[in-house]
Design a protein around this motif. Structure first.
Motif, PDB file in Angstrom:
ATOM      1  N   ASN A  30      59.021  50.798 -13.572  1.00  0.00           N
ATOM      2  CA  ASN A  30      59.173  50.224 -12.271  1.00  0.00           C
ATOM      3  C   ASN A  30      57.650  49.881 -11.757  1.00  0.00           C
ATOM      4  O   ASN A  30      57.151  48.781 -11.071  1.00  0.00           O
ATOM      5  N   GLU A  31      56.623  50.783 -12.280  1.00  0.00           N
ATOM      6  CA  GLU A  31      55.310  50.400 -11.768  1.00  0.00           C
ATOM      7  C   GLU A  31      54.927  49.273 -12.399  1.00  0.00           C
ATOM      8  O   GLU A  31      54.153  48.415 -11.793  1.00  0.00           O
ATOM      9  N   VAL A  32      55.311  49.072 -13.618  1.00  0.00           N
ATOM     10  CA  VAL A  32      54.742  47.815 -14.409  1.00  0.00           C
ATOM     11  C   VAL A  32      55.303  46.370 -13.438  1.00  0.00           C
ATOM     12  O   VAL A  32      54.650  45.479 -13.359  1.00  0.00           O
ATOM     13  N   LYS A  33      56.662  46.618 -13.196  1.00  0.00           N
ATOM     14  CA  LYS A  33      57.161  45.650 -12.443  1.00  0.00           C
ATOM     15  C   LYS A  33      56.808  45.077 -11.151  1.00  0.00           C
ATOM     16  O   LYS A  33      56.402  44.202 -10.788  1.00  0.00           O
ATOM     17  N   GLU A  34      56.360  46.182 -10.349  1.00  0.00           N
ATOM     18  CA  GLU A  34      55.896  45.919  -9.022  1.00  0.00           C
ATOM     19  C   GLU A  34      54.438  45.537  -9.069  1.00  0.00           C
ATOM     20  O   GLU A  34      53.958  44.637  -8.363  1.00  0.00           O
ATOM     21  N   GLU A  35      53.752  45.866 -10.161  1.00  0.00           N
ATOM     22  CA  GLU A  35      52.286  45.296 -10.261  1.00  0.00           C
ATOM     23  C   GLU A  35      52.061  43.935 -10.759  1.00  0.00           C
ATOM     24  O   GLU A  35      51.648  42.966 -10.052  1.00  0.00           O
ATOM     25  N   ILE A  36      53.190  43.603 -11.641  1.00  0.00           N
ATOM     26  CA  ILE A  36      53.458  41.992 -12.069  1.00  0.00           C
ATOM     27  C   ILE A  36      53.945  41.415 -10.818  1.00  0.00           C
ATOM     28  O   ILE A  36      53.565  40.009 -10.513  1.00  0.00           O
ATOM     29  N   GLN A  37      54.974  41.748  -9.936  1.00  0.00           N
ATOM     30  CA  GLN A  37      55.427  41.190  -8.981  1.00  0.00           C
ATOM     31  C   GLN A  37      54.439  40.814  -7.796  1.00  0.00           C
ATOM     32  O   GLN A  37      54.574  39.919  -7.045  1.00  0.00           O
ATOM     33  N   THR A  38      53.465  42.026  -7.598  1.00  0.00           N
ATOM     34  CA  THR A  38      52.410  41.698  -6.611  1.00  0.00           C
ATOM     35  C   THR A  38      51.644  40.530  -7.003  1.00  0.00           C
ATOM     36  O   THR A  38      51.198  39.848  -6.306  1.00  0.00           O
ATOM     37  N   LEU A  39      51.210  40.669  -8.223  1.00  0.00           N
ATOM     38  CA  LEU A  39      50.334  39.503  -8.708  1.00  0.00           C
ATOM     39  C   LEU A  39      50.939  38.107  -8.492  1.00  0.00           C
ATOM     40  O   LEU A  39      50.240  37.023  -8.279  1.00  0.00           O
ATOM     41  N   LEU A  40      52.071  38.073  -8.854  1.00  0.00           N
ATOM     42  CA  LEU A  40      52.967  36.919  -8.816  1.00  0.00           C
ATOM     43  C   LEU A  40      53.010  36.518  -7.070  1.00  0.00           C
ATOM     44  O   LEU A  40      52.613  35.274  -7.076  1.00  0.00           O
ATOM     45  N   ASP A  41      53.133  37.450  -6.381  1.00  0.00           N
ATOM     46  CA  ASP A  41      53.388  36.893  -4.940  1.00  0.00           C
ATOM     47  C   ASP A  41      51.798  36.592  -4.445  1.00  0.00           C
ATOM     48  O   ASP A  41      51.843  35.303  -3.776  1.00  0.00           O
ATOM     49  N   ASN A  42      50.652  37.180  -4.826  1.00  0.00           N
ATOM     50  CA  ASN A  42      49.396  36.894  -4.480  1.00  0.00           C
ATOM     51  C   ASN A  42      49.038  35.320  -5.000  1.00  0.00           C
ATOM     52  O   ASN A  42      48.611  34.801  -4.116  1.00  0.00           O
ATOM     53  N   GLN A  43      49.600  35.090  -6.275  1.00  0.00           N
ATOM     54  CA  GLN A  43      49.141  33.985  -6.725  1.00  0.00           C
ATOM     55  C   GLN A  43      50.000  32.820  -5.967  1.00  0.00           C
ATOM     56  O   GLN A  43      49.461  31.719  -5.695  1.00  0.00           O
ATOM     57  N   ARG A  44      51.054  32.994  -5.730  1.00  0.00           N
ATOM     58  CA  ARG A  44      52.144  32.158  -4.872  1.00  0.00           C
ATOM     59  C   ARG A  44      51.448  31.860  -3.657  1.00  0.00           C
ATOM     60  O   ARG A  44      51.374  30.627  -3.306  1.00  0.00           O
TER      61      ARG A  44
END
Length: 334
Positions: A69-83
């Motif tokens: 979950n930690e890895v998933k949230e971190e990757i999702q946050t990076l994707l959202d910021n990049q978007r």
């Protein structure tokens, strides 16, 4: 085959680092969406790693689940910021491409002007509407009946020679006056009637400084009980004074029209001479009978004039042809 907790942890941490590097190298929203599916899709890398949790002991699964979950949230946050960065960059690029230099001179677009013929029609309409009249229209292609016969001008009547007419192959014709509108209107309405009928007319006139084969005419008609020639003169006098001013000399001359009796021509003094501007008269009883009115009960008066003549007087124009040449040097004066 069993898998250890350490192996899954290493796979998750490795996946996180790969995702960080991959997201940092993205160059568009499309590539970002592809990367998101590669990690989080049903067959994505994270799903495949988590598929190994079924081989762990029950006591180890919460540990791996928390890390996943930690890895998933971190990757999702990076994707959202990049978007957001990509979207903001697109907005800025669009703004830059559509930027307007407010210091540049604007494109010149000259204001339009109402043509003197139309402005004259509008002015006449305003006056008569103010007197209680209704604006009526009719077809420019007419039958012989409406253009002549219903107006007390049968086939053998010599008054037809007064109007050189454009006849069409089917026996119809281009109207020589807007008097035909009066017949159409009276057929559809009962007295009292007060109408004004502006429109384009056609006659095979020789073009010169005061004549044109295509011109504009306005007809006035009033039908009611007890109307007299005095009412006609008073209406015309008020109208001409509104158009040209109270100081313009006006005179009535006895004349002849087949559809009015008695009839008169109306002249105004223009450039030191008398200029005929309109004809008028009391509606002939035969015309009233044609539309089903009782001439013993109703009387009426009618008048008609060429719009171009009025425009020439209003604006001191010396040649009617100036109104049709579309010469901007002339039209921009109005």
């Amino acid at each position: 085959m069993t898998i250890s907790v350490e192996e899954l942890e290493n796979q998750l941490l490795k996946l996180k680092q790969e995702a960080i590097d991959a997201i940092a190298s993205l160059d568009s929203l499309n590539s970002l969406e592809g990367l998101r599916l590669a990690y989080f899709g049903k067959k994505g890398q994270l799903s495949q790693i988590l598929g190994g949790m079924g081989k762990l002991a029950g006591s180890d699964r919460p540990r791996i689940g928390a890390l996943a979950n930690e890895v998933k949230e971190e990757i999702q946050t990076l994707l959202d910021n990049q978007r957001q960065e990509f979207q903001q960059a697109e907005i800025q690029a669009k703004l830059a491409s559509e930027t307007i230099d407010v210091t540049m001179p604007g494109s010149y677009r000259p204001l339009g002007r109402i043509h003197p013929i139309q402005s004259t029609i509008d002015r006449v309409n305003d006056i008569f509407v103010g007197l209680g009249y209704t604006v009526a229209t009719g077809p420019e292609m007419e039958t012989d009946y409406y253009n002549f016969e219903a107006l007390n001008t049968p086939v053998d009547h010599p008054a037809r020679d007064m109007q050189d007419t454009f006849y069409l192959p089917d026996g119809n014709l281009l109207r020589t006056h807007t008097s035909s509108v009066q017949i159409h209107y009276m057929e559809a309405n009962e007295p009292p009637i007060r109408i004004i009928a502006p429109g384009r007319c056609y006659r095979r006139d020789t073009v010169d400084a005061t004549h044109s084969a295509v011109f504009h005419q306005i007809e006035i008609l009033a039908v009611d009980e007890g109307l007299t020639f005095t009412d006609l003169k008073g209406t015309i006098k008020v109208f001409l004074e509104e158009m040209f001013g109270a100081d313009l000399p006006i005179r009535f001359r006895a004349s002849y029209f087949p559809f009015t009796e008695p009839s008169a021509e109306v002249d105004v003094q223009w450039k030191g001479r008398w200029l005929e501007v309109m004809g008028c008269g009391m509606v002939d009883p035969n015309v009233l009978k044609k539309v089903g009115y009782d001439p013993e009960l109703y009387t009426g008066f009618a008048a008609g004039f060429g719009v171009e003549r009025f425009a020439m007087v209003l604006h001191q124009i010396d040649d009617i042809r100036r109104l049709y040449t579309s010469d901007l040097r002339f039209l921009q004066q109005f």
